[in-house]
Scaffold this active site. Structure first.
Site: not given
Ligand code: OAD
Length: 254
Positions: A120, A215
Site C-alpha cells: 500500500h 489476537p
Molecule cells: P486492520 O486494522 O484491518 O487489522 C488489524 C489486525 O491486527 C486485526 O486483525 C487485529 O486483530 C490485529 N491486531 C491488533 N493488535 C495486534 C497485535 N498486537 N499483534 C498482532 N495483531 C494484532 O489492519 P490491516 O489488516 O493491515 O489500507 O488493514 C488492511 C488495510 O486496511 C490497510 O492497509 C489500510 C486499511 O484501510 C489502505 O490504506 C489502502
C-alpha cells in the site's frame, strides 16, 4: 501455548521459502493504531471520507488536516518492535525471503528486513500531484494546508488510497512471492481488504501452509490458515524466533 509456539517454530525452521504478510496489527506494539477494531482509526474517521482518493481529490485540505497531520507525528517517531525484529532475524537466518506489508510505516526496513514489498505504498515520501517531484514527509511544512510544492501543485503521500490500484510492480512481486513460498506467516492482518487478503489464498492454492499470528480469528482462520497463534505479534514473534534459533543450533550440533 508453549507447544503451539514450538510447533510453529518447527514449521518455520523446516521451511525452504518463508514469506510473511503483515498488517497494521504488527505495528500496534510500536504505538501505531490499527484501522479496525478497538482504538482503530476507522472508529474515529470514516474511511470513505478520509481514505478514499475521490475524497482527497475533492477536499485535500480536509484529508490532510484530519488524517495525515495526526498520523505524521505517530509514524515519524515509531520504532520497530519484537514482531518486526523477529521477521528481520528470520530473513538473516536465510529462512524468510520476502515480507509483503500493507503497512506504510517503514518499520520492517528499520528493523533490518531487506526484501520488503510495500503493498500500500509508504508514508515517508510525498509526491507533487502536478510535477511529480518528491519530498520527505518529515521535512514538510504543515503551516500551509494542504502542503504545496514550489510549482503550486498539491502534495500527496505515496500511499495507496481506497479507490486506487495497487502499484503493478508491488502486486506482481507479491503474487510471485505468494505462489512460490512453502510457508506463509500472516501477522496482524484482518484479511478483509483485497487484494492483499488474497495473497494467503494464492499461497495455499500453490501448496503452501499458512499460519496466522493475531489476537483474533480472521476470515482466513481455519479455511486458508491451518494454525492461529492467538496473541500479540511482539510476544509471539519473540518466542517463535528464539525457538527457531534453538532448533537451528541443535541441528548444527548433530
Ligand atoms: P486492520 O486494522 O484491518 O487489522 C488489524 C489486525 O491486527 C486485526 O486483525 C487485529 O486483530 C490485529 N491486531 C491488533 N493488535 C495486534 C497485535 N498486537 N499483534 C498482532 N495483531 C494484532 O489492519 P490491516 O489488516 O493491515 O489500507 O488493514 C488492511 C488495510 O486496511 C490497510 O492497509 C489500510 C486499511 O484501510 C489502505 O490504506 C489502502
Amino acid at each position: 501455548m508453549e507447544d503451539l509456539i514450538k510447533k510453529v517454530a518447527g514449521h518455520i525452521a523446516a521451511a525452504k521459502h518463508l514469506v510473511a504478510l503483515t498488517g497494521a496489527g504488527i505495528s500496534v506494539e510500536s504505538g501505531i493504531p490499527p484501522f479496525r477494531g478497538k482504538g482503530g482509526l476507522w472508529e474515529k474517521f470514516d474511511p470513505m471520507e478520509v481514505g478514499h482518493i475521490q475524497s482527497f481529490m475533492r477536499n485535500p485540505e480536509k484529508v490532510w488536516r484530519l488524517l495525515i497531520s495526526e498520523m505524521r507525528d505517530v509514524l515519524v517517531s515509531a520504532k520497530p518492535n519484537a514482531g518486526h525484529l523477529g521477521l528481520a532475524r528470520l530473513e538473516e537466518l536465510g529462512i524468510l525471503k520476502t515480507v509483503i506489508t500493507q503497512n506504510v510505516d517503514g518499520l520492517h526496513q528499520m528493523a533490518g528486513s531487506r526484501d520488503v514489498v510495500e503493498f500500500h505504498g509508504n508514508f515517508a515520501w510525498l509526491r507533487c500531484m502536478d510535477c511529480g517531484s518528491r519530498e520527505q514527509t518529515v521535512d514538510i511544512d504543515l503551516s500551509q494546508m494542504p502542503p504545496k510544492c514550489g510549482c503550486g501543485g498539491i502534495y500527496r503521500h505515496e500511499c495507496v488510497f481506497f479507490g486506487e490500484m495497487i502499484p503493478p510492480k508491488e502486486l506482481d512481486r507479491s503474487q510471485i512471492a505468494a505462489s512460490t513460498c512453502d510457508l506463509m506467516l500472516v501477522v496482524g492482518c484482518s484479511a478483509v481488504v483485497q487484494p492483499a487478503a488474497f495473497m494467503p489464498v494464492i499461497a495455499k492454492q500453490s501448496g503452501a501452509m499458512v499460519i496466522e499470528i493475531n489476537p483474533e480469528p480472521t476470515p482466513l482462520t481455519g479455511t486458508t490458515s491451518t494454525i492461529l497463534v492467538k496473541g500479540k505479534a511482539g510476544k509471539a514473534m519473540r518466542e517463535i524466533t528464539a525457538e527457531v534459533e534453538r532448533i537451528i543450533a541443535a541441528k548444527r550440533q548433530q
